[in-house]
Design a protein around this motif. Structure first.
Motif, PDB file in Angstrom:
ATOM      1  N   LEU A 236       0.730  -1.234   0.106  1.00 47.87           N
ATOM      2  CA  LEU A 236      -0.163   0.171   0.009  1.00 47.87           C
ATOM      3  C   LEU A 236       0.695   1.106   0.153  1.00 47.87           C
ATOM      4  O   LEU A 236       0.503   2.413  -0.556  1.00 47.87           O
ATOM      5  N   LEU A 237       1.955   1.217   0.657  1.00 48.80           N
ATOM      6  CA  LEU A 237       2.988   2.469   0.693  1.00 48.80           C
ATOM      7  C   LEU A 237       4.084   2.656  -0.213  1.00 48.80           C
ATOM      8  O   LEU A 237       4.267   3.718  -0.702  1.00 48.80           O
ATOM      9  N   VAL A 238       4.938   1.570  -0.432  1.00 47.39           N
ATOM     10  CA  VAL A 238       5.908   1.673  -1.036  1.00 47.39           C
ATOM     11  C   VAL A 238       5.557   2.106  -2.552  1.00 47.39           C
ATOM     12  O   VAL A 238       6.741   2.829  -3.111  1.00 47.39           O
ATOM     13  N   PRO A 239       4.584   1.772  -3.385  1.00 49.10           N
ATOM     14  CA  PRO A 239       4.431   2.238  -4.697  1.00 49.10           C
ATOM     15  C   PRO A 239       4.349   3.656  -4.754  1.00 49.10           C
ATOM     16  O   PRO A 239       4.776   4.532  -5.784  1.00 49.10           O
TER      17      PRO A 239
ATOM     18  N   LEU B 287      10.389   1.983   5.217  1.00 49.77           N
ATOM     19  CA  LEU B 287      11.286   2.820   4.570  1.00 49.77           C
ATOM     20  C   LEU B 287      12.505   1.995   3.960  1.00 49.77           C
ATOM     21  O   LEU B 287      12.955   2.576   2.901  1.00 49.77           O
ATOM     22  N   PRO B 288      12.922   1.085   4.357  1.00 49.45           N
ATOM     23  CA  PRO B 288      13.851   0.180   3.866  1.00 49.45           C
ATOM     24  C   PRO B 288      13.783  -0.068   2.214  1.00 49.45           C
ATOM     25  O   PRO B 288      14.659   0.137   1.315  1.00 49.45           O
ATOM     26  N   GLN B 289      12.413  -0.217   2.029  1.00 54.74           N
ATOM     27  CA  GLN B 289      11.851  -0.696   0.715  1.00 54.74           C
ATOM     28  C   GLN B 289      11.714   0.584  -0.295  1.00 54.74           C
ATOM     29  O   GLN B 289      11.423   0.564  -1.288  1.00 54.74           O
ATOM     30  N   ILE B 290      11.745   1.650   0.442  1.00 52.12           N
ATOM     31  CA  ILE B 290      11.567   3.103  -0.448  1.00 52.12           C
ATOM     32  C   ILE B 290      13.339   3.546  -0.569  1.00 52.12           C
ATOM     33  O   ILE B 290      13.517   4.061  -1.739  1.00 52.12           O
TER      34      ILE B 290
ATOM     35  N   ASN C 257       9.932  -3.290  -7.152  1.00 47.57           N
ATOM     36  CA  ASN C 257      10.632  -3.520  -5.639  1.00 47.57           C
ATOM     37  C   ASN C 257       9.253  -3.797  -4.948  1.00 47.57           C
ATOM     38  O   ASN C 257       9.591  -4.732  -4.103  1.00 47.57           O
ATOM     39  N   THR C 258       8.068  -3.308  -5.107  1.00 41.94           N
ATOM     40  CA  THR C 258       6.976  -3.678  -4.099  1.00 41.94           C
ATOM     41  C   THR C 258       6.809  -4.997  -4.676  1.00 41.94           C
ATOM     42  O   THR C 258       6.357  -5.812  -3.509  1.00 41.94           O
ATOM     43  N   VAL C 259       6.525  -5.258  -5.933  1.00 39.96           N
ATOM     44  CA  VAL C 259       6.157  -6.700  -6.282  1.00 39.96           C
ATOM     45  C   VAL C 259       7.006  -7.845  -5.388  1.00 39.96           C
ATOM     46  O   VAL C 259       6.585  -8.899  -4.806  1.00 39.96           O
ATOM     47  N   PHE C 260       8.341  -7.417  -5.668  1.00 42.93           N
ATOM     48  CA  PHE C 260       9.322  -8.335  -4.988  1.00 42.93           C
ATOM     49  C   PHE C 260       9.388  -8.538  -3.645  1.00 42.93           C
ATOM     50  O   PHE C 260       9.291  -9.672  -3.066  1.00 42.93           O
TER      51      PHE C 260
END
Length: 408
Positions: free
Chosen positions: A79-82, A129-132, A356-359
């Motif tokens: 919900l948030l990283v995209p 945040l790590p994935q952002i 990155n979100t999908v992964f």
């Protein structure tokens, strides 16, 4: 520092200009911020036995805290990283840090396990945040150094996830309460509010790029998975290796606390400290991926995980053997993650955060499955079944794509 075109804020910089490499202090800050925020997912693991005693619940029920953390993280990734592809990064970062710190304080004051599980679900959802930060670091590095940069970020995340167990166990023992670790985590997360947002570019995308509506971004995620076999393979392997990792670590604290070992939270947390050399070694997976491709590095990393699980299964009552096993599992998991994530970020372009979100959604869904499997298996069948389940997940990851042409 002049950002790359992908990352520039509103500016009149000449298109196609080559930007210098990012300054090391900025890279260090991103890695430290990733370590602090990802620690919020893992520091409760050595506290689970103490939480069970303090809230008068079973070990299996306390294990739901770890499961809620993985599920919440997967939800936040979805919900948030995209949003990072189009949102103002500084504003988004500040909001997520504030929400996470607040949820940690609520968890510290939780009067019962239901409240703690819900607070954990909330804080894990916002501590993404790590994935952002990882796509930002990869974009700053450029394609020639992408693997190296993802490796450095991965090192920060690995150190955060492993050392957080050590710190949480030590703080819990010193304070006589598992709640003290949550208070420390809240303070560390809140401290990032003063430094991290101002160190980021205003946007991940160029200011003049057309904005994709939020609903369309989410709806387009399955299409990305369908368009790229490399993404599908990385997502499956990421899910498998993180399921194995979570099975091992979520059950290890109960195994160490049970006879004949009988260790408390502090000793259980020290196993995180024992894996620091493995975490440092995993940074080498980045340059290796740049040089040889993600496929060979990922397969060897999965083999390393399998070796660690074999050691844990053959010597379940030996602290030394369990320490070696933990190091091998950390080294293999982190190296596999670096290889897979470097590959998928190379596909992203303008949709780096969404790829990155999908992964990562697949990866942490595997982690949630692993945590849930560990809580059930250990309570019902014991350590041998836990190791066998982790080995099964690892085997699936190794076999993924074996009958098709290899993806680099």
């Amino acid at each position: 520092m002049t950002p790359l075109p992908l990352l520039r804020p509103r500016t009149s910089a000449r298109p196609g200009a080559t930007a210098p490499a990012p300054a090391p202090p900025n890279v260090l800050l991103l890695a430290v911020a990733g370590a602090v925020t990802v620690a919020n997912l893992y520091f409760p693991q050595p506290l689970l036995a103490a939480i069970a005693r303090g809230l008068a619940v079973s070990d299996r029920t306390a294990g739901l805290v770890a499961t809620a953390g993985q599920l919440g993280y997967a939800l936040g990734i979805l919900l948030l990283v995209p949003l990072a592809d189009t949102a103002r990064l500084r504003r988004l970062t500040g909001l997520l840090l504030a929400l996470t710190a607040t949820a940690l304080l609520l968890a510290a004051a939780a009067p019962n396990v239901v409240t703690l599980v819900l607070a954990t679900l909330a804080l894990a959802t916002t501590t993404v945040l790590p994935q952002i930060l990882t796509p930002v670091a990869a974009a700053l590095a450029g394609p020639e150094r992408r693997g190296r940069m993802v490796g450095l970020m991965g090192l920060g995340l690995t150190l955060g996830s492993t050392l957080s167990r050590t710190v949480a166990g030590a703080v819990s023992d010193a304070a006589g309460s598992w709640r003290a670790a949550y208070l420390l985590a809240a303070a560390a997360t809140a401290a990032l509010l003063w430094v991290l947002p101002r160190a980021l570019p205003e946007r991940l995308a160029a200011a003049d790029r057309p904005r994709v509506p939020y609903g369309r971004m989410l709806a387009g995620l399955p299409r990305l998975l369908g368009e790229h076999r490399a993404l599908r393979l990385s997502a499956l392997r990421g899910a498998c290796v993180f399921a194995a990792y979570s099975v091992f670590w979520a059950a290890l604290v109960f195994h160490l606390a049970a006879p004949p070992l009988g260790y408390g939270p502090g000793a259980a947390g020290l196993f995180g400290l024992l894996t620091v050399p493995a975490a440092l070694a995993s940074a080498g997976a980045g340059p290796l991926t740049d040089r040889h491709g993600a496929g060979p590095v990922g397969r060897r990393a999965l083999g390393c995980v399998g070796l660690g699980l074999a050691v844990a299964g053959l010597a379940p009552s030996s602290p030394a053997a369990l320490g070696v096993a933990a190091g091998l599992v950390v080294l293999g998991t982190s190296s596999c993650q670096v290889a897979n994530q470097s590959r998928v970020l190379g596909l992203g372009g303008a949709a780096a955060a969404r790829v990155n979100t999908v992964f990562m959604l697949a990866t942490f869904a595997g982690g949630a499955l692993g945590s849930l499997t560990a809580a059930w298996l250990y309570g019902t069948y014991g350590w041998t079944a836990v190791v066998a389940a982790a080995a099964g997940f690892t085997a699936v990851g190794l076999l993924a794509g074996a009958r098709r042409p290899r993806v680099a």
